[in-house]
Structure formats: structure tokens, C-alpha cells
Write an enzyme that holds these catalytic residues in place. Structure first.
Site, PDB file in Angstrom:
ATOM      1  N   THR A  22       0.832  -1.215   0.000  1.00 39.79           N
ATOM      2  CA  THR A  22       0.000   0.000   0.000  1.00 39.79           C
ATOM      3  C   THR A  22       0.862   1.259   0.000  1.00 39.79           C
ATOM      4  OG1 THR A  22      -0.168  -0.058   2.411  1.00 39.79           O
ATOM      5  CG2 THR A  22      -1.945  -1.104   1.189  1.00 39.79           C
ATOM      6  N   SER A  30      -4.272   3.052  17.221  1.00 39.04           N
ATOM      7  CA  SER A  30      -5.374   3.825  16.638  1.00 39.04           C
ATOM      8  C   SER A  30      -6.490   4.045  17.633  1.00 39.04           C
ATOM      9  CB  SER A  30      -5.917   3.035  15.449  1.00 39.04           C
ATOM     10  OG  SER A  30      -7.131   3.581  15.016  1.00 39.04           O
ATOM     11  N   TYR A  77     -10.050  -4.228  11.973  1.00 40.17           N
ATOM     12  CA  TYR A  77      -8.871  -3.343  12.020  1.00 40.17           C
ATOM     13  C   TYR A  77      -8.556  -2.961  13.477  1.00 40.17           C
ATOM     14  CZ  TYR A  77      -6.272   1.017  11.767  1.00 40.17           C
ATOM     15  OH  TYR A  77      -5.344   2.002  11.981  1.00 40.17           O
ATOM     16  N   LYS A 134      -5.260  -3.878  16.058  1.00 39.21           N
ATOM     17  CA  LYS A 134      -4.431  -2.879  16.760  1.00 39.21           C
ATOM     18  C   LYS A 134      -4.411  -3.182  18.264  1.00 39.21           C
ATOM     19  CE  LYS A 134      -2.981  -0.404  13.360  1.00 39.21           C
ATOM     20  NZ  LYS A 134      -1.572  -0.149  13.094  1.00 39.21           N
ATOM     21  N   ARG A 181     -22.252   4.954   7.340  1.00 38.41           N
ATOM     22  CA  ARG A 181     -21.254   3.933   7.003  1.00 38.41           C
ATOM     23  C   ARG A 181     -21.146   2.979   8.195  1.00 38.41           C
ATOM     24  NH1 ARG A 181     -15.186   5.920   5.545  1.00 38.41           N
ATOM     25  NH2 ARG A 181     -15.195   6.382   7.759  1.00 38.41           N
TER      26      ARG A 181
HETATM   27  N1  UFG Z   1     -16.949  10.476   5.728  1.00 38.42           N
HETATM   28  C1  UFG Z   1     -17.998  10.872   4.919  1.00 38.42           C
HETATM   29  N2  UFG Z   1     -17.854  10.705   3.580  1.00 38.42           N
HETATM   30  C2  UFG Z   1     -16.739  10.167   3.009  1.00 38.42           C
HETATM   31  C3  UFG Z   1     -15.667   9.766   3.855  1.00 38.42           C
HETATM   32  C4  UFG Z   1     -15.813   9.926   5.222  1.00 38.42           C
HETATM   33  O1  UFG Z   1     -19.020  11.355   5.384  1.00 38.42           O
HETATM   34  O2  UFG Z   1     -16.703  10.036   1.776  1.00 38.42           O
HETATM   35  C5  UFG Z   1     -17.083  10.650   7.191  1.00 38.42           C
HETATM   36  C6  UFG Z   1     -17.014   9.337   7.932  1.00 38.42           C
HETATM   37  O3  UFG Z   1     -18.279   8.753   8.022  1.00 38.42           O
HETATM   38  C7  UFG Z   1     -16.463   9.789   9.284  1.00 38.42           C
HETATM   39  C8  UFG Z   1     -15.590  11.006   8.951  1.00 38.42           C
HETATM   40  O4  UFG Z   1     -15.993  11.398   7.645  1.00 38.42           O
HETATM   41  O5  UFG Z   1     -17.514  10.234  10.085  1.00 38.42           O
HETATM   42  C9  UFG Z   1     -14.123  10.655   8.930  1.00 38.42           C
HETATM   43  O6  UFG Z   1     -13.939   9.489   8.129  1.00 38.42           O
HETATM   44  P1  UFG Z   1     -12.496   8.950   7.705  1.00 38.42           P
HETATM   45  O7  UFG Z   1     -12.746   7.785   6.813  1.00 38.42           O
HETATM   46  O8  UFG Z   1     -11.677  10.068   7.186  1.00 38.42           O
HETATM   47  O9  UFG Z   1     -11.845   8.506   9.066  1.00 38.42           O
HETATM   48  P2  UFG Z   1     -12.380   7.514  10.200  1.00 38.42           P
HETATM   49  O10 UFG Z   1     -12.824   8.353  11.345  1.00 38.42           O
HETATM   50  O11 UFG Z   1     -13.352   6.542   9.692  1.00 38.42           O
HETATM   51  O12 UFG Z   1     -11.092   6.653  10.532  1.00 38.42           O
HETATM   52  C10 UFG Z   1      -9.806   7.203  10.717  1.00 38.42           C
HETATM   53  C11 UFG Z   1      -8.792   6.165  10.275  1.00 38.42           C
HETATM   54  C12 UFG Z   1      -8.872   4.956  11.146  1.00 38.42           C
HETATM   55  C13 UFG Z   1      -8.765   5.342  12.600  1.00 38.42           C
HETATM   56  C14 UFG Z   1      -9.749   6.428  12.948  1.00 38.42           C
HETATM   57  C15 UFG Z   1      -9.482   6.888  14.331  1.00 38.42           C
HETATM   58  O13 UFG Z   1      -9.008   5.792   8.930  1.00 38.42           O
HETATM   59  O14 UFG Z   1      -7.787   4.113  10.823  1.00 38.42           O
HETATM   60  O15 UFG Z   1      -9.608   7.516  12.056  1.00 38.42           O
HETATM   61  O16 UFG Z   1     -10.236   8.003  14.657  1.00 38.42           O
HETATM   62  F1  UFG Z   1      -9.037   4.266  13.361  1.00 38.42           F
END
Ligand code: UFG
Length: 324
Positions: free
Chosen positions: A35, A115, A139, A143, A277
């Protein structure tokens, strides 16, 4: 010091490598490029391409190493739910193999990229390190399993380990930034929409119990994460260990991030609401008091706008990410 950085061709690992080099450390990067990106390997780094699961590859890479920063892992939450075996094999198997090689070669210091996913849906915020550990996905389970493995190895054979639980890493370093394929993270996607590289953003859910119904996250500048690693390494050598949260202590909703990105870019960011999601907690905001107190850590880039500005500068410089 001579530091082995696993996953140094990935997002956070490459920015931490930038900081280690600036701090006059020698860096050996180990990455299988599954990756990560060859283009993310910085000048002045010794690069060894290969997998942590191969002891014959790993043992010579540990020669002369003082400490290990372990970033190499799969990190897509949804993918981990669909294919847990791949995550357990790579994330836990990789850590087991690395620790076994460290034990054989007498390398004792280990900084682990953990994480906020270890907490799952918290009972309240801000989240301290003593909050309940209830990961919602494979995931997060991997961790947490590695954190526990580190505690067991510390007790059994004198490993010295520090696990850093990142909240939402964002922004970019001087010459390294975010390039996930496929990209699933909010900030790079928002910026792609701003730059008309995608038509619109889908906001996942609008009925969460938050101020505007969208999920709230704690976005922390990747450069502030990197500086915590340098402090953590120094403390490790002094005998410190355990777990620390690294976040900003402030939450922003998805809609607030979109508005801030519109301000920073001066561009409109079209969006529509979609389904929630699976596995998304409503609010994740860290207390990083312990890291501030124990490491003397300070955040230099705490504002969401400065985080977005650096992420945007990176996107503009590398709209397609690293070259293939
Ligand atoms: N989101 C959207 N639309 C998108 C992408 C994300 O609405 O197209 C929202 C998600 O639902 C979430 C927020 O934006 O509420 C942040 O999403 P991210 O995918 O950017 O990040 P996550 O909070 O899901 O996860 C990230 C890392 C994980 C880690 C986590 C810890 O990817 O590895 O932060 O807080 F565990």
C-alpha cells in the site's frame, strides 16, 4: 540513533521519517509496497523492500538498529470487516514476526502505530487512555491485539514499548502526504471534490446525535503526530512505556470540515447525504493530556484550517499522488 521504520513508504510513516532525518537519525525503511509508494521513500534513507512475515529478510534489516517504529499495517476499516483474515495475518502476523526478530537480535525499543479504533463507540468524550476498549471492526481488533502482545512481551523478555493511539491523521509533511488507493478518508476526498476531480462528496449519515447530525472527529496534523514520535523515542530510551492518545482535543463534524475546506480553497464543495457507514462511531475526540504531560508534547498546527491548507497544498502539488 539508527531507527528501523516499517511502513515508511506509507502516509504517517513517511512523514515521521522526514522528522527523524531532520533530527539527525539514521533511518532504515522496510516496506513491502503493498500500500506504500516507492516515490515516498525519502532521500538519505536506506530502503529494504520486503515483508515482515519473512524472517530471512527481517533479521539482517535489524542489524545495528537501536529502535523500531512500526507503521506497516493494513488500515482500511471497511476492508477489514470484509476480509478479517488478511488483516489478522498482516497486522498481527507482521508484528509477531517483527518482535520475534527483535528478540533474536536484541533490539528492545518499539514505538507502535496504534489507533483510536481500539475504543469503538466511547461512553463519553474526550476519550482518555483508560476508556473501555471495544473495537467495532477487525482493524481495531488487530491494533488492540498488538498492544496486548507488546504488554506481554514487555513482561516476558524486557521489550520496551510505547503504543501511540492516533485519532484522525490529516494534513501533510514538507514533501510527503496522503495517497491511499482507493482513498476513503474524508479530507482528501473533500479536496478532490473541491478540485473537481470527483463530482460530489457523499456525507455518510445525517441523523447522528451530534450538533448537525454528522459524525464528529478529532483531526490531528500529521506533523504534530510526527513530533510526538520523536519525543516518544527519547522517552522510551529513558524507560517510559505504555499507551498514549494523540489527538487535537477538538471535534469537527463532516459538515464543518466541508465548510472549512470551502474557506481554505475558495471553492465550492458539492455534497449529498447518504446512508450511515457501518462501524462509524458518532463522536471520537481525544484527551491527549497524558501525552502532553508525559512527553512534553505540544501541537504546533492545531487549527482545522491549517491542517486543510497543508493537505490542499499537497493535493495541488501531487493531484495524482506519488508517481507509479
Ligand atoms: N466520511 C464521509 N464521507 C466520506 C468519507 C468519510 O461522510 O466520503 C465521514 C465518515 O463517516 C467519518 C468522517 O468522515 O464520520 C471521517 O472518516 P475517515 O474515513 O476520514 O476517518 P475515520 O474516522 O473513519 O477513521 C480514521 C482512520 C482509522 C482510525 C480512525 C481513528 O481511517 O484508521 O480515524 O479516529 F481508526
Amino acid at each position: 540513533m539508527r531507527i528501523l521504520v516499517t511502513g515508511g513508504a506509507g502516509y504517517i510513516g513517511s512523514v515521521v521519517t522526514e522528522f527523524l532525518l531532520a533530527g539527525a537519525h539514521d533511518v532504515v525503511v522496510v516496506d513491502d509496497l503493498s500500500t506504500g509508494h516507492r516515490g515516498a521513500i525519502g532521500k538519505g534513507v536506506t530502503f529494504r523492500e520486503g515483508t515482515l512475515l519473512d524472517e530471512h529478510f527481517l533479521l539482517p534489516a535489524l542489524d545495528g538498529i537501536d529502535a523500531v517504529c512500526h507503521f506497516a499495517a493494513f488500515s482500511q476499516v471497511a476492508e477489514s470487516v470484509a476480509d478479517p483474515l488478511a488483516y489478522y495475518r498482516n497486522n498481527i502476523g507482521g508484528a509477531v514476526s517483527l518482535l520475534a526478530a527483535m528478540r533474536k537480535t536484541g533490539v528492545k525499543f518499539f514505538l507502535f502505530s496504534s489507533s483510536a479504533a481500539v475504543y469503538g463507540e466511547p461512553d463519553g468524550t474526550p476519550i482518555g487512555e483508560d476508556a473501555a476498549l471495544r473495537p467495532l471492526n477487525a482493524y481495531g481488533n488487530t491494533k488492540l491485539a498488538v498492544e496486548r502482545l507488546l504488554a506481554d512481551c514487555t513482561a516476558a523478555w524486557g521489550l520496551r514499548a510505547l503504543s501511540l493511539r492516533y485519532f484522525n491523521a490529516a494534513g501533510a509533511g514538507e514533501s510527503h502526504g496522503e495517497d491511499h488507493r482507493p482513498e476513503t478518508h474524508l479530507i482528501p476526498l473533500v479536496l478532490d471534490v473541491a478540485l473537481a476531480r470527483r463530482d460530489e462528496l457523499v456525507v455518510y449519515g445525517k441523523d447522528y446525535p451530534t450538533r448537525d447530525g454528522t459524525c464528529v472527529r478529532d483531526y490531528i496534523h500529521v506533523k504534530d503526530l510526527a513530533s510526538a514520535h520523536l519525543l516518544g523515542l527519547e522517552k522510551l530510551i529513558d524507560g517510559y512505556g505504555g499507551v498514549l492518545n494523540l489527538g487535537n482535543g477538538r471535534g469537527f463534524s463532516v459538515l464543518e470540515v466541508i465548510r472549512a475546506a470551502e474557506k481554505v480553497t475558495g471553492l465550492e464543495i458539492p455534497y449529498r447525504f447518504g446512508e450511515r457507514r457501518p462501524g462509524d462511531p458518532a463522536v471520537l475526540v481525544a484527551s491527549s493530556d497524558k501525552a502532553e504531560k508525559d512527553l512534553g508534547w505540544k501541537r504546533f498546527y492545531p487549527g482545522i484550517e491549517e491542517i486543510l491548507r497543508d493537505a490542499y497544498a499537497w493535493k495541488q502539488a501531487r493531484p495524482d499522488g506519488y508517481p507509479a
